[in-house]
Motif scaffolding. Structure first.
Motif, PDB file in Angstrom:
ATOM      1  N   ASP A 272       0.802  -1.240   0.000  1.00 45.78           N
ATOM      2  CA  ASP A 272       0.000   0.000   0.000  1.00 45.78           C
ATOM      3  C   ASP A 272       0.824   1.275   0.000  1.00 45.78           C
ATOM      4  O   ASP A 272       0.381   2.307   0.539  1.00 45.78           O
ATOM      5  CB  ASP A 272      -0.952   0.010   1.211  1.00 45.78           C
ATOM      6  CG  ASP A 272      -1.869  -1.201   1.245  1.00 45.78           C
ATOM      7  OD1 ASP A 272      -2.317  -1.618   0.175  1.00 45.78           O
ATOM      8  OD2 ASP A 272      -2.109  -1.739   2.348  1.00 45.78           O
ATOM      9  N   ILE A 273       2.023   1.260  -0.596  1.00 50.20           N
ATOM     10  CA  ILE A 273       2.810   2.504  -0.606  1.00 50.20           C
ATOM     11  C   ILE A 273       2.273   3.491  -1.644  1.00 50.20           C
ATOM     12  O   ILE A 273       2.592   4.677  -1.592  1.00 50.20           O
ATOM     13  CB  ILE A 273       4.320   2.247  -0.856  1.00 50.20           C
ATOM     14  CG1 ILE A 273       4.566   1.691  -2.262  1.00 50.20           C
ATOM     15  CG2 ILE A 273       4.913   1.363   0.201  1.00 50.20           C
ATOM     16  CD1 ILE A 273       6.012   1.806  -2.688  1.00 50.20           C
ATOM     17  N   GLY A 274       1.462   3.006  -2.585  1.00 48.27           N
ATOM     18  CA  GLY A 274       0.854   3.886  -3.580  1.00 48.27           C
ATOM     19  C   GLY A 274      -0.639   4.017  -3.343  1.00 48.27           C
ATOM     20  O   GLY A 274      -1.221   3.312  -2.525  1.00 48.27           O
ATOM     21  N   TRP A 275      -1.281   4.934  -4.066  1.00 45.99           N
ATOM     22  CA  TRP A 275      -2.715   5.181  -3.882  1.00 45.99           C
ATOM     23  C   TRP A 275      -3.577   4.334  -4.819  1.00 45.99           C
ATOM     24  O   TRP A 275      -4.764   4.156  -4.568  1.00 45.99           O
ATOM     25  CB  TRP A 275      -3.029   6.656  -4.114  1.00 45.99           C
ATOM     26  CG  TRP A 275      -2.871   7.102  -5.546  1.00 45.99           C
ATOM     27  CD1 TRP A 275      -1.719   7.504  -6.145  1.00 45.99           C
ATOM     28  CD2 TRP A 275      -3.884   7.185  -6.547  1.00 45.99           C
ATOM     29  NE1 TRP A 275      -1.948   7.837  -7.466  1.00 45.99           N
ATOM     30  CE2 TRP A 275      -3.279   7.655  -7.736  1.00 45.99           C
ATOM     31  CE3 TRP A 275      -5.261   6.925  -6.567  1.00 45.99           C
ATOM     32  CZ2 TRP A 275      -3.982   7.856  -8.917  1.00 45.99           C
ATOM     33  CZ3 TRP A 275      -5.972   7.128  -7.745  1.00 45.99           C
ATOM     34  CH2 TRP A 275      -5.335   7.593  -8.910  1.00 45.99           C
ATOM     35  N   ARG A 276      -2.969   3.796  -5.879  1.00 44.66           N
ATOM     36  CA  ARG A 276      -3.771   3.051  -6.854  1.00 44.66           C
ATOM     37  C   ARG A 276      -4.133   1.665  -6.345  1.00 44.66           C
ATOM     38  O   ARG A 276      -3.287   0.945  -5.809  1.00 44.66           O
ATOM     39  CB  ARG A 276      -3.020   2.919  -8.185  1.00 44.66           C
ATOM     40  CG  ARG A 276      -2.887   4.214  -8.945  1.00 44.66           C
ATOM     41  CD  ARG A 276      -2.346   3.973 -10.338  1.00 44.66           C
ATOM     42  NE  ARG A 276      -2.076   5.239 -10.990  1.00 44.66           N
ATOM     43  CZ  ARG A 276      -2.994   5.965 -11.627  1.00 44.66           C
ATOM     44  NH1 ARG A 276      -4.233   5.528 -11.698  1.00 44.66           N
ATOM     45  NH2 ARG A 276      -2.662   7.116 -12.187  1.00 44.66           N
ATOM     46  N   ILE A 277      -5.372   1.285  -6.574  1.00 43.53           N
ATOM     47  CA  ILE A 277      -5.859  -0.023  -6.156  1.00 43.53           C
ATOM     48  C   ILE A 277      -5.241  -1.128  -7.013  1.00 43.53           C
ATOM     49  O   ILE A 277      -4.915  -2.212  -6.517  1.00 43.53           O
ATOM     50  CB  ILE A 277      -7.400  -0.066  -6.262  1.00 43.53           C
ATOM     51  CG1 ILE A 277      -8.010   0.920  -5.264  1.00 43.53           C
ATOM     52  CG2 ILE A 277      -7.948  -1.469  -6.023  1.00 43.53           C
ATOM     53  CD1 ILE A 277      -9.509   1.107  -5.420  1.00 43.53           C
ATOM     54  N   ARG A 278      -5.048  -0.854  -8.289  1.00 40.04           N
ATOM     55  CA  ARG A 278      -4.611  -1.883  -9.241  1.00 40.04           C
ATOM     56  C   ARG A 278      -3.132  -1.754  -9.611  1.00 40.04           C
ATOM     57  O   ARG A 278      -2.709  -2.211 -10.677  1.00 40.04           O
ATOM     58  CB  ARG A 278      -5.464  -1.819 -10.508  1.00 40.04           C
ATOM     59  CG  ARG A 278      -6.957  -1.923 -10.248  1.00 40.04           C
ATOM     60  CD  ARG A 278      -7.756  -1.646 -11.509  1.00 40.04           C
ATOM     61  NE  ARG A 278      -9.130  -1.287 -11.198  1.00 40.04           N
ATOM     62  CZ  ARG A 278     -10.124  -2.154 -11.062  1.00 40.04           C
ATOM     63  NH1 ARG A 278      -9.881  -3.436 -11.215  1.00 40.04           N
ATOM     64  NH2 ARG A 278     -11.344  -1.746 -10.774  1.00 40.04           N
ATOM     65  N   LYS A 279      -2.356  -1.120  -8.749  1.00 44.43           N
ATOM     66  CA  LYS A 279      -0.921  -1.023  -8.989  1.00 44.43           C
ATOM     67  C   LYS A 279      -0.188  -1.442  -7.717  1.00 44.43           C
ATOM     68  O   LYS A 279      -0.446  -0.897  -6.640  1.00 44.43           O
ATOM     69  CB  LYS A 279      -0.531   0.410  -9.368  1.00 44.43           C
ATOM     70  CG  LYS A 279       0.888   0.537  -9.931  1.00 44.43           C
ATOM     71  CD  LYS A 279       1.102   1.904 -10.563  1.00 44.43           C
ATOM     72  CE  LYS A 279       2.389   1.952 -11.352  1.00 44.43           C
ATOM     73  NZ  LYS A 279       2.587   3.230 -12.048  1.00 44.43           N
ATOM     74  N   LYS A 280       0.706  -2.431  -7.828  1.00 40.45           N
ATOM     75  CA  LYS A 280       1.368  -2.996  -6.652  1.00 40.45           C
ATOM     76  C   LYS A 280       2.884  -2.888  -6.797  1.00 40.45           C
ATOM     77  O   LYS A 280       3.419  -2.894  -7.912  1.00 40.45           O
ATOM     78  CB  LYS A 280       0.957  -4.462  -6.463  1.00 40.45           C
ATOM     79  CG  LYS A 280      -0.560  -4.663  -6.274  1.00 40.45           C
ATOM     80  CD  LYS A 280      -1.076  -3.928  -5.034  1.00 40.45           C
ATOM     81  CE  LYS A 280      -2.583  -4.022  -4.885  1.00 40.45           C
ATOM     82  NZ  LYS A 280      -3.091  -3.283  -3.729  1.00 40.45           N
ATOM     83  N   TYR A 281       3.577  -2.843  -5.635  1.00 41.41           N
ATOM     84  CA  TYR A 281       5.017  -2.609  -5.609  1.00 41.41           C
ATOM     85  C   TYR A 281       5.731  -3.689  -4.798  1.00 41.41           C
ATOM     86  O   TYR A 281       5.202  -4.183  -3.797  1.00 41.41           O
ATOM     87  CB  TYR A 281       5.313  -1.239  -4.995  1.00 41.41           C
ATOM     88  CG  TYR A 281       4.717  -0.081  -5.756  1.00 41.41           C
ATOM     89  CD1 TYR A 281       5.459   0.610  -6.716  1.00 41.41           C
ATOM     90  CD2 TYR A 281       3.405   0.332  -5.515  1.00 41.41           C
ATOM     91  CE1 TYR A 281       4.916   1.680  -7.410  1.00 41.41           C
ATOM     92  CE2 TYR A 281       2.851   1.399  -6.204  1.00 41.41           C
ATOM     93  CZ  TYR A 281       3.610   2.065  -7.155  1.00 41.41           C
ATOM     94  OH  TYR A 281       3.059   3.115  -7.842  1.00 41.41           O
TER      95      TYR A 281
END
Length: 482
Positions: A121-130
């Motif tokens: 959850d480091i980003g705000w996008r639901i469909r983008k993962k790190y």
């Protein structure tokens, strides 16, 4: 199965940036709580008399207010948990699991990479993962892998899309963060960049740790403080220079915000050039979709720059847009740029160009010292594909703005029609019409009676009627009161 052999799943037509709303129909007593350190107005519970009609109505009103606070908060409203609660049909999938499957397939064909840990959850996008990565023969170096599926604005053909994604590592610019590796299939893309311990421009503003979850870092900062004037000037100039470079190349961006600007030394470097190729909606879409004059990706970039400049100046985003008045700033030159991008007049009449912003006093005297020569060669065929895709993205934006404008007009008309003042006006008007009709009927009846008496007095003959014959009905039309 290799990553490239994944069968196509098509783009996601759902735009995750569209705000969701909810109306309370039933309520349940819960403990008061917070989300991401942000206090929310959840109404208190009641042990005795909690089934009273008045209490239930009051509590329902409180719960509705609670939901309204969440859905109007820009960060919370884009949170996966909120989306799943308000719209479970469209947000039932486990996006982390999908990303893990895709990344695992990639590693089968590229064994030199290794996952250190997922960056949850480091980003705000639901469909983008790190994921935090390393290269097996260079174990001390840390990299970040990002995975995202296609969005509603993906208009490139699969072939052109994959070619452009693979072209990104060749993009060299002093103010673009370098892509180490990039690949794509028909349904998603995967990119690897160096991990930067310093973090993004947003991390600097909010004094946050790069690996922390997005909500925790930015939703409720402990200390609100803007940057120094010289930082604002330098970072602003660097960002405008790279935007101008992309615009001149015909490369659509549209994704400028403080989390998409990496800090490296004294330089700002733009992130996520792949977003427009993937067709992902912008972080600020719910803002600029309200204004019909912000209808090109160039004007979107300028408007988003206004948001970014506000955040650099005041240490927080604006409460609402357009901004009626700006708080005191380190320089009136800052306010001049903010007014040209975020004011009522700017949003109504349109954005200045990037070139115009570069000529404004805030940035015109900034000297940039860099020896790195920009380089980004895009084949003519792909430039044409980008141009067509950009036009399609803008067309969808214009259509959405038109629908929002029509809905707003309809809502205003309904609100006006249903207002107390308007209802009183209609009642007064109805009474006047009723009185007017009554007067007209009375005058008409008097006129007929007078005519009848005049005829009898002049001795004019009239047809005889037998006593048993009924009187013919009157043919006069009566005006019923409205």
């Amino acid at each position: 199965m290799a990553f490239m052999e994944k069968p196509p799943a098509g783009k996601v037509l759902l735009d995750d940036t569209v705000p969701l709303t909810a109306a309370i129909e039933a309520s349940q007593s819960l403990q008061s709580h917070t989300i991401a350190g942000l206090s929310l107005p959840l109404p208190p519970k009641k042990l005795i008399g909690n089934m009273d009609r008045e209490f239930i109505a009051e509590r329902q009103k409180g719960l509705q207010n609670y939901l309204n606070v969440i859905t109007t908060n820009h960060i919370l409203s884009n949170c996966e948990l909120v989306k799943k609660f308000l719209d479970p049909n469209n947000y039932s999938a486990s996006y982390t699991e999908i990303a893990l499957q895709q990344v695992s397939m990639f590693f089968r064909s590229e064994p030199k990479w290794e996952v250190v840990e997922p960056l949850k959850d480091i980003g705000w996008r639901i469909r983008k993962k790190y994921f935090l990565m390393k290269i097996k023969n260079q174990p001390k170096e840390r990299l970040v892998l990002s995975w995202a599926d296609l969005g509603p604005d993906k208009y490139l053909s699969d072939k052109d899309f994959q070619c452009l994604i693979k072209l990104l590592p060749s993009c060299l610019h002093p103010y673009i963060y370098r892509v180490t590796f990039a690949t794509a299939n028909e349904s998603s893309a995967l990119l690897i960049r160096m991990f930067n311990e310093k973090g993004t421009l947003k991390d600097l503003i909010y004094k946050a740790k790069p690996k922390d979850p997005f909500l925790r870092k930015y939703c409720n900062p402990k200390k609100i403080q803007g940057l120094e004037l010289q930082q604002i000037k330098t970072y602003g100039r660097q960002i405008l220079e790279v935007l101008k470079f992309l615009h001149d190349k015909g490369f659509p961006y549209g994704h400028l915000h403080a989390s998409n600007v990496m800090l490296e030394g004294d330089a700002c470097r733009l992130l996520d050039l792949e977003n427009s190729l993937l067709g992902l909606p912008s972080f600020y879409r719910s803002y600029f979709s309200q204004f019909r004059k912000i209808n090109t990706l160039e004007s979107v970039d300028v408007h988003c720059f206004g948001h970014l400049l506000y955040e650099m100046t005041y240490g927080r985003p604006p409460d609402s847009v357009p901004v009626d008045s700006f708080p005191p700033a380190p320089s009136m030159a800052v306010v001049a740029v903010l007014e040209s991008t975020l004011s009522c007049e700017a949003c109504k009449n349109g954005m200045p160009t990037v070139s115009r912003l570069l000529q404004m006093p805030l940035f015109s005297d900034v000297l940039l010292t860099t020896s790195e020569k920009p380089q980004f060669k895009i084949p003519t065929k792909l430039k044409e594909a980008l141009r067509i895709a950009k036009e399609c993205i803008e067309k969808r934006l214009i259509e959405e703005q038109k629908q929002i404008h029509q809905h707003r007009r309809l809502t205003r008309a309904q609100s006006h029609h249903g207002s107390e003042e308007e209802r009183k006006k209609r009642k007064i008007l109805a009474r006047k019409k009723s009185k007017r009709s009554a007067v007209e009927n009375s005058e008409e009846h008097s006129a007929k009676y007078s005519n009848s008496n005049n005829s009898a007095g002049s001795g004019a003959s009239s047809p005889l009627t037998s006593p048993s014959s009924p009187t013919p009905p009157s043919t006069a039309v009566e005006h019923a009161p409205f």
